[in-house]
Design a protein around this motif. Structure first.
Motif, mmCIF file in Angstrom:
data_model
loop_
_atom_site.group_PDB
_atom_site.id
_atom_site.type_symbol
_atom_site.label_atom_id
_atom_site.label_comp_id
_atom_site.label_asym_id
_atom_site.label_seq_id
_atom_site.Cartn_x
_atom_site.Cartn_y
_atom_site.Cartn_z
ATOM 1 N N CYS A 119 0.975 -1.272 -0.020
ATOM 2 C CA CYS A 119 -0.125 -0.020 0.024
ATOM 3 C C CYS A 119 0.913 1.220 0.031
ATOM 4 O O CYS A 119 1.649 1.390 0.748
ATOM 5 C CB CYS A 119 -1.032 -0.140 1.269
ATOM 6 N N TRP A 120 0.576 2.235 -0.735
ATOM 7 C CA TRP A 120 1.260 3.579 -0.917
ATOM 8 C C TRP A 120 0.348 4.589 -0.235
ATOM 9 O O TRP A 120 -0.509 4.800 -0.982
ATOM 10 C CB TRP A 120 1.651 3.937 -2.222
ATOM 11 N N SER A 121 0.387 4.454 1.022
ATOM 12 C CA SER A 121 -0.696 5.160 1.942
ATOM 13 C C SER A 121 -0.479 6.656 1.912
ATOM 14 O O SER A 121 0.751 7.076 1.894
ATOM 15 C CB SER A 121 -0.728 4.741 3.414
ATOM 16 N N THR A 122 -1.290 7.455 1.842
ATOM 17 C CA THR A 122 -1.207 8.922 2.239
ATOM 18 C C THR A 122 -0.803 9.102 3.821
ATOM 19 O O THR A 122 -1.013 7.981 4.462
ATOM 20 C CB THR A 122 -2.544 9.930 2.204
ATOM 21 N N ARG A 123 -0.321 10.120 4.096
ATOM 22 C CA ARG A 123 0.163 10.250 5.434
ATOM 23 C C ARG A 123 -1.034 10.279 6.302
ATOM 24 O O ARG A 123 -1.093 9.743 7.681
ATOM 25 C CB ARG A 123 0.864 11.650 5.718
ATOM 26 N N THR A 124 -2.182 10.862 5.960
ATOM 27 C CA THR A 124 -3.249 10.688 6.645
ATOM 28 C C THR A 124 -4.040 9.417 6.885
ATOM 29 O O THR A 124 -4.511 9.068 8.115
ATOM 30 C CB THR A 124 -4.547 11.459 5.956
ATOM 31 N N ALA A 125 -3.768 8.394 6.240
ATOM 32 C CA ALA A 125 -4.225 7.189 6.037
ATOM 33 C C ALA A 125 -3.255 6.274 6.891
ATOM 34 O O ALA A 125 -3.867 4.948 7.141
ATOM 35 C CB ALA A 125 -4.625 6.616 4.827
ATOM 36 N N VAL A 126 -2.297 6.632 7.076
ATOM 37 C CA VAL A 126 -1.331 5.373 7.778
ATOM 38 C C VAL A 126 -1.884 4.874 9.291
ATOM 39 O O VAL A 126 -1.743 3.828 9.306
ATOM 40 C CB VAL A 126 -0.099 6.238 8.216
ATOM 41 N N PRO A 127 -2.678 5.751 10.145
ATOM 42 C CA PRO A 127 -3.114 4.878 11.267
ATOM 43 C C PRO A 127 -4.161 4.101 10.972
ATOM 44 O O PRO A 127 -4.247 2.909 11.403
ATOM 45 C CB PRO A 127 -3.894 6.154 12.149
ATOM 46 N N TYR A 129 -4.393 2.151 8.149
ATOM 47 C CA TYR A 129 -3.917 0.980 7.652
ATOM 48 C C TYR A 129 -3.047 0.163 8.525
ATOM 49 O O TYR A 129 -3.205 -1.064 8.525
ATOM 50 C CB TYR A 129 -2.797 1.187 6.368
ATOM 51 N N ALA A 130 -2.543 1.149 9.573
ATOM 52 C CA ALA A 130 -1.712 -0.017 10.671
ATOM 53 C C ALA A 130 -2.694 -0.548 11.392
ATOM 54 O O ALA A 130 -2.670 -1.697 11.794
ATOM 55 C CB ALA A 130 -1.020 1.195 11.286
ATOM 56 N N ALA A 131 -3.994 0.251 11.663
ATOM 57 C CA ALA A 131 -5.151 -0.870 12.385
ATOM 58 C C ALA A 131 -5.498 -1.785 11.715
ATOM 59 O O ALA A 131 -6.086 -2.893 12.333
ATOM 60 C CB ALA A 131 -5.931 0.113 12.571
ATOM 61 N N MET A 132 -5.390 -1.803 10.305
ATOM 62 C CA MET A 132 -5.819 -3.213 9.598
ATOM 63 C C MET A 132 -4.811 -3.845 9.201
ATOM 64 O O MET A 132 -4.978 -5.033 8.361
ATOM 65 C CB MET A 132 -6.362 -2.516 8.187
ATOM 66 N N GLY A 133 -3.681 -4.040 9.985
ATOM 67 C CA GLY A 133 -2.642 -4.860 9.925
ATOM 68 C C GLY A 133 -1.409 -4.555 9.174
ATOM 69 O O GLY A 133 -0.469 -5.587 9.015
ATOM 70 N N PHE A 134 -1.373 -3.353 8.313
ATOM 71 C CA PHE A 134 -0.045 -3.173 7.635
ATOM 72 C C PHE A 134 0.951 -2.546 8.318
ATOM 73 O O PHE A 134 0.800 -1.756 9.237
ATOM 74 C CB PHE A 134 -0.786 -2.263 6.423
ATOM 75 N N GLN A 135 2.198 -3.043 8.006
ATOM 76 C CA GLN A 135 3.233 -2.491 8.835
ATOM 77 C C GLN A 135 3.875 -1.385 7.788
ATOM 78 O O GLN A 135 4.256 -1.189 6.647
ATOM 79 C CB GLN A 135 4.237 -3.485 8.905
ATOM 80 N N ILE A 136 4.424 -0.322 8.501
ATOM 81 C CA ILE A 136 5.212 0.833 7.585
ATOM 82 C C ILE A 136 6.477 0.247 7.373
ATOM 83 O O ILE A 136 7.433 -0.127 8.012
ATOM 84 C CB ILE A 136 5.409 1.928 8.720
ATOM 85 N N GLU A 137 6.843 0.527 5.976
ATOM 86 C CA GLU A 137 8.420 0.384 5.663
ATOM 87 C C GLU A 137 8.813 1.463 5.461
ATOM 88 O O GLU A 137 10.279 1.592 5.607
ATOM 89 C CB GLU A 137 8.173 -0.418 4.172
ATOM 90 N N GLY A 138 8.217 2.787 5.289
ATOM 91 C CA GLY A 138 9.114 3.906 5.080
ATOM 92 C C GLY A 138 8.663 4.988 4.108
ATOM 93 O O GLY A 138 7.464 4.555 3.298
ATOM 94 N N PRO A 139 9.130 6.101 4.198
ATOM 95 C CA PRO A 139 8.540 7.246 3.188
ATOM 96 C C PRO A 139 8.976 6.918 1.775
ATOM 97 O O PRO A 139 9.825 6.351 1.564
ATOM 98 C CB PRO A 139 9.109 8.545 3.832
ATOM 99 N N PHE A 150 4.108 12.665 -5.147
ATOM 100 C CA PHE A 150 3.339 13.037 -4.016
ATOM 101 C C PHE A 150 4.080 12.349 -2.807
ATOM 102 O O PHE A 150 4.379 11.169 -2.832
ATOM 103 C CB PHE A 150 1.798 12.248 -4.171
ATOM 104 N N PRO A 151 4.157 13.070 -1.534
ATOM 105 C CA PRO A 151 4.651 12.175 -0.641
ATOM 106 C C PRO A 151 3.882 11.106 0.027
ATOM 107 O O PRO A 151 2.827 11.445 0.373
ATOM 108 C CB PRO A 151 5.065 13.262 0.489
ATOM 109 N N ALA A 152 4.359 9.864 0.092
ATOM 110 C CA ALA A 152 3.600 8.768 0.852
ATOM 111 C C ALA A 152 4.161 7.852 1.834
ATOM 112 O O ALA A 152 5.381 8.076 1.780
ATOM 113 C CB ALA A 152 3.150 7.895 -0.386
ATOM 114 N N ILE A 153 3.699 6.832 2.340
ATOM 115 C CA ILE A 153 4.366 5.979 3.279
ATOM 116 C C ILE A 153 4.027 4.539 2.682
ATOM 117 O O ILE A 153 3.054 4.184 2.413
ATOM 118 C CB ILE A 153 3.746 5.959 4.698
ATOM 119 N N ARG A 154 5.059 3.843 2.306
ATOM 120 C CA ARG A 154 4.990 2.523 1.841
ATOM 121 C C ARG A 154 4.821 1.690 3.138
ATOM 122 O O ARG A 154 5.246 1.682 3.937
ATOM 123 C CB ARG A 154 6.376 1.974 1.162
ATOM 124 N N MET A 155 3.566 0.849 2.861
ATOM 125 C CA MET A 155 3.209 -0.093 3.937
ATOM 126 C C MET A 155 2.850 -1.406 3.289
ATOM 127 O O MET A 155 2.729 -1.708 2.230
ATOM 128 C CB MET A 155 2.025 0.364 4.524
#
Length: 160
Positions: A119-127, A129-139, A150-155
């Motif tokens: 998932c390439w999450s927006t900063r807004t949606a990180v919480p 996706y994390a609650a749905m079981g995704f792990q943050i890999e990094g910006p 567009f700045p995003a967070i790989r999960m």
């Protein structure tokens, strides 16, 4: 009651309006105006290729589309899927719309032998996706157009 179904081409205008209406409000707290002014015109449009593919969904209630999102299979790496263009109407937040879409999408992906979802999450949606079981890999930077990213967070989430 929220119902999730496969998106059809006839839903494209409603999803386009949903993205245009909700992304500016949802993303504003997490991105500077300089990013939003260039990115919003590009990301706040429905992606025609997703409609009718069978893995992109809408969530509706009483005939109104409250959210959309889905997944696609990676073309190069077997067993890998990608979360695609998830949005919830800003007026329907915290009602389980995105959760219903993502639960449906992940169940469908598992049934299609997808073992890992990116998932390439927006900063807004990180919480979310994390609650749905995704792990943050990094910006990361999502390229949108020549000279615009567009700045995003790989999960990532293992499905098996």
């Amino acid at each position: 009651m929220i119902r999730v179904r496969a998106a059809e081409r006839a839903d494209m205008a409603a999803v386009d309006a949903l993205l245009a209406r909700s992304y500016p409000r949802l993303l504003k707290p997490d991105y500077p105006p300089s990013v939003l002014v260039t990115a919003l015109p590009l990301i706040s449009k429905a992606q025609p290729a997703l409609f009718g593919c069978g893995t992109y969904f809408v969530a509706e209630e009483g005939g109104a589309i409250l959210g959309a999102g889905g997944w696609t299979r990676d073309r190069r790496r077997r067993g890998l899927g990608h979360i695609r263009h998830v949005v919830t109407d800003h007026r329907a937040l915290r009602r389980g719309v995105a959760r219903a879409i993502l639960d449906h999408a992940l169940a469908q992906a598992r049934a299609a032998d997808i073992i890992e979802m990116e998932c390439w999450s927006t900063r807004t949606a990180v919480p979310f996706y994390a609650a749905m079981g995704f792990q943050i890999e990094g910006p990361m930077q999502v390229p949108l157009q020549a000279g615009i990213s567009f700045p995003a967070i790989r999960m990532r989430q293992r499905l098996s």
